[in-house]
Design a protein around this motif. Structure first.
Motif, short mmCIF file in Angstrom:
data_model
loop_
_atom_site.label_atom_id
_atom_site.label_comp_id
_atom_site.label_asym_id
_atom_site.label_seq_id
_atom_site.Cartn_x
_atom_site.Cartn_y
_atom_site.Cartn_z
N UNK A 155 -7.19 12.42 -27.91
CA UNK A 155 -7.26 10.96 -28.11
C UNK A 155 -8.50 10.57 -28.89
N UNK A 156 -8.36 9.50 -29.65
CA UNK A 156 -9.47 8.85 -30.35
C UNK A 156 -9.41 7.36 -30.06
N UNK A 157 -10.53 6.68 -30.20
CA UNK A 157 -10.60 5.24 -29.98
C UNK A 157 -10.23 4.49 -31.25
N UNK A 158 -9.32 3.52 -31.14
CA UNK A 158 -9.05 2.65 -32.28
C UNK A 158 -10.10 1.54 -32.34
N UNK A 159 -9.93 0.58 -33.24
CA UNK A 159 -10.96 -0.44 -33.42
C UNK A 159 -11.11 -1.33 -32.18
N UNK A 160 -10.06 -1.45 -31.38
CA UNK A 160 -10.15 -2.21 -30.14
C UNK A 160 -10.65 -1.37 -28.98
N UNK A 161 -10.92 -0.08 -29.22
CA UNK A 161 -11.34 0.80 -28.15
C UNK A 161 -10.19 1.38 -27.36
N UNK A 162 -8.96 1.10 -27.77
CA UNK A 162 -7.77 1.62 -27.08
C UNK A 162 -7.61 3.09 -27.47
N UNK A 163 -7.40 3.98 -26.48
CA UNK A 163 -7.19 5.39 -26.83
C UNK A 163 -5.82 5.60 -27.46
N UNK A 164 -5.81 6.27 -28.61
CA UNK A 164 -4.57 6.62 -29.30
C UNK A 164 -4.52 8.15 -29.37
N UNK A 165 -3.39 8.74 -28.99
CA UNK A 165 -3.36 10.19 -28.99
C UNK A 165 -2.02 10.79 -28.67
N UNK A 166 -2.07 12.05 -28.22
CA UNK A 166 -0.86 12.85 -28.01
C UNK A 166 -1.00 13.66 -26.71
N UNK A 167 0.16 14.02 -26.17
CA UNK A 167 0.25 14.99 -25.07
C UNK A 167 0.71 16.32 -25.65
N UNK A 168 0.01 17.40 -25.30
CA UNK A 168 0.28 18.71 -25.89
C UNK A 168 0.26 19.76 -24.77
N UNK A 169 1.19 20.70 -24.77
CA UNK A 169 1.10 21.80 -23.80
C UNK A 169 -0.22 22.56 -23.97
N UNK A 170 -0.83 22.93 -22.86
CA UNK A 170 -2.15 23.56 -22.91
C UNK A 170 -2.13 24.87 -23.70
N UNK A 171 -0.98 25.54 -23.78
CA UNK A 171 -0.96 26.82 -24.49
C UNK A 171 -1.18 26.66 -25.99
N UNK A 172 -1.07 25.41 -26.49
CA UNK A 172 -1.32 25.17 -27.91
C UNK A 172 -2.72 24.59 -28.16
N UNK A 173 -3.58 24.60 -27.14
CA UNK A 173 -4.91 24.00 -27.28
C UNK A 173 -5.76 24.72 -28.32
N UNK A 174 -5.61 26.04 -28.43
CA UNK A 174 -6.39 26.79 -29.42
C UNK A 174 -6.18 26.22 -30.82
N UNK A 175 -4.95 25.87 -31.13
CA UNK A 175 -4.63 25.36 -32.47
C UNK A 175 -5.32 24.02 -32.71
N UNK A 176 -5.34 23.15 -31.69
CA UNK A 176 -6.00 21.86 -31.84
C UNK A 176 -7.50 22.06 -32.03
N UNK A 177 -8.09 22.96 -31.27
CA UNK A 177 -9.53 23.19 -31.36
C UNK A 177 -9.93 23.73 -32.72
N UNK A 178 -9.13 24.60 -33.31
CA UNK A 178 -9.50 25.23 -34.58
C UNK A 178 -9.02 24.47 -35.80
N UNK A 179 -7.85 23.82 -35.69
CA UNK A 179 -7.26 23.16 -36.86
C UNK A 179 -7.22 21.65 -36.75
N UNK A 180 -7.46 21.12 -35.55
CA UNK A 180 -7.33 19.69 -35.35
C UNK A 180 -5.87 19.28 -35.25
N UNK A 181 -5.64 17.98 -35.35
CA UNK A 181 -4.29 17.43 -35.35
C UNK A 181 -4.28 16.24 -36.30
N UNK A 182 -3.12 15.68 -36.56
CA UNK A 182 -3.01 14.60 -37.54
C UNK A 182 -2.47 13.33 -36.89
N UNK A 183 -3.08 12.20 -37.25
CA UNK A 183 -2.54 10.86 -36.98
C UNK A 183 -2.55 10.14 -38.33
N UNK A 184 -1.69 9.16 -38.52
CA UNK A 184 -1.88 8.27 -39.66
C UNK A 184 -3.23 7.53 -39.55
#
Length: 443
Positions: free
Chosen positions: A16-45
């Protein structure tokens, strides 16, 4: 990843990241894919960090149809994984911030805006030391009328303000015990809790630290954990600026001092008054205050809090040891000389608020800004210049203020103004009950 390896019971993560209002915007991901998020990040518009308070796109935003609604890259912050103690299943949270695909920081990200201010401090050989005080209400919103939740101990509801009452704290002892345990697990430095000046209202101080980004992270995460644990206990934990018409609202007071490259407090003159640099910083904060009011009071309901004689500042002035002032210099030993900025409501985005205050102070230091005399007595009776009195006035002041353009990048200013003008338009369609329902949990 060490945290996840130490907690094999965690099967899902949230990013999750904070939008301009401070509202968390993000995703739910299975923990087994956490390595990919840590090394490559993820994408939002890019547009996801520039949604309105309902989570809708901003009409005519250049981030949406005009540009094809492109993706930004979300990478982990320095924080790493932490637990989410308010959820039933063991879950990890990974805070993110946004970059362009080529690695440049995204200027519309509020955390990046604070990092930009911190780069200015670093270039000047200075380090801010920051603490926040966050007020919130515990509210039973199960009926048509907001009320204090019944005590889990006695089943009774307290109906009056109990300022600094141990009984009021003990009434919700199980909630506060869970809250402190959660803060410990999430590395949020929660310090003293007090009952405040309205029924069911409390304040918790977060300890001062020399990493302003972490201080903002802590405040943002603290709001998430209060809301989450309160809902788990059967009531709301709300940072809404003014949920009750007849009682004081919620603030987020910010304290800061500034260290030089040798670790000395540049506000400390060895006496009670502080240095000329302190007064330059105060002058910068006062000069920027009309333009930055939109940061400190970002929602329609915010302006219900900023009224005379309600323990919230309305005049642009400063004083020593005076809680009616917008800027207070608390009594302390000289080495702890600091500025307390008291304008922000509990409903703010902590990243933008800390950036606005520290940026304004640095403007004043760089300019050797003049500072009016400190006043004595009741700020509401001083004839001070006033903060913008309405949301619309604050939006216009933010859009036009030269001081704001020195603190925030043009893209963030444009995005925030478009967001707030869209919200201003659509809020006019809501009843008072719908307004409370919107803001109670969201902000």
């Amino acid at each position: 990843m060490d945290w996840l390896r130490e907690h094999p019971e965690v099967k899902t993560i949230r990013v999750a990241a904070a939008d301009l209002n401070g509202v968390p915007r993000g995703k739910r991901i299975p923990a087994r894919f956490a390595d990919k998020v840590m090394t490559e990040g993820t994408k939002f518009p890019f547009s996801v960090l520039n949604m309105d308070i309902w989570g809708e796109d901003i009409e005519n935003s250049p981030l949406v149809f005009e540009s094809g609604d492109p993706d930004g890259m979300l990478l982990p912050t320095e924080r790493g994984f932490m637990p989410m103690p308010w959820l039933d299943a063991p879950t990890g949270l990974l805070p993110l911030w946004m970059f362009h695909p080529d690695g440049r920081p995204y200027a519309g990200d509020p955390r990046q805006a604070l990092a930009r201010v911190m780069e200015r401090y670093k270039a000047a050989g200075l380090t801010p030391v920051v603490a926040t005080e966050l007020e919130f209400f515990l509210i039973d919103d199960s009926g048509k009328t907001l009320r204090v939740p019944p005590s889990p101990r006695s089943g009774k509801r307290r109906t009056g303000a109990e300022t600094l009452s141990l009984r009021a704290l003990d009434t919700f002892d199980s909630f506060f015990t869970q809250l402190y345990e959660a803060c410990e697990a999430m590395d949020i430095p929660a310090d003293t809790a007090i009952s405040e000046a309205a029924p069911g209202q409390f304040e918790i101080n977060l300890m001062h630290q020399s990493d302003a980004l972490k201080a903002a992270d802590d405040a943002w995460l603290f709001k998430l954990v209060v809301k989450g644990l309160a809902r788990g206990a059967g009531f709301a934990g709300s940072f809404m600026a003014k949920p009750y018409e007849l009682w004081n609202g919620n603030g987020m007071h910010m304290h800061f001092s500034i260290l030089d490259h040798e670790g000395r407090n540049i506000f400390d003159d060895g006496g009670d008054l502080g240095t000329d640099v302190l007064r330059h910083a105060v002058g910068g904060c006062l000069e920027a205050m009309p333009g930055s009011t939109l940061i400190f009071a970002p929602h329609e309901n915010s302006y219900d809090r900023l009224v005379p004689n309600a323990h919230a500042p309305t005049g642009i002035g400063w004083a020593y040891e005076n809680r009616t002032a917008a800027i207070r210099i608390p009594s302390s030993g000289p080495a702890a000389r600091r500025i307390e900025h008291r304008v922000a409501g509990g409903d703010v985005n902590p990243y933008l608020t800390i950036a606005a205050v520290l940026g304004a102070a640095l403007n004043g230091i760089e300019d050797k800004a003049p500072c009016p005399p400190a006043f004595s007595g009741n700020a509401y009776e001083q004839g001070l210049n006033q903060l913008p009195g309405t949301w619309a006035e604050a939006i216009d002041a933010f859009a036009a203020a030269p001081s704001i353009r020195r603190i925030f990048p043009p893209e963030l200013i444009e995005n925030f103004v478009m967001t707030k003008r869209q919200e201003l338009h659509y809020m006019a369609e809501l009843s008072d009950e719908e307004t409370v329902e919107l803001y109670l949990d969201t902000v």
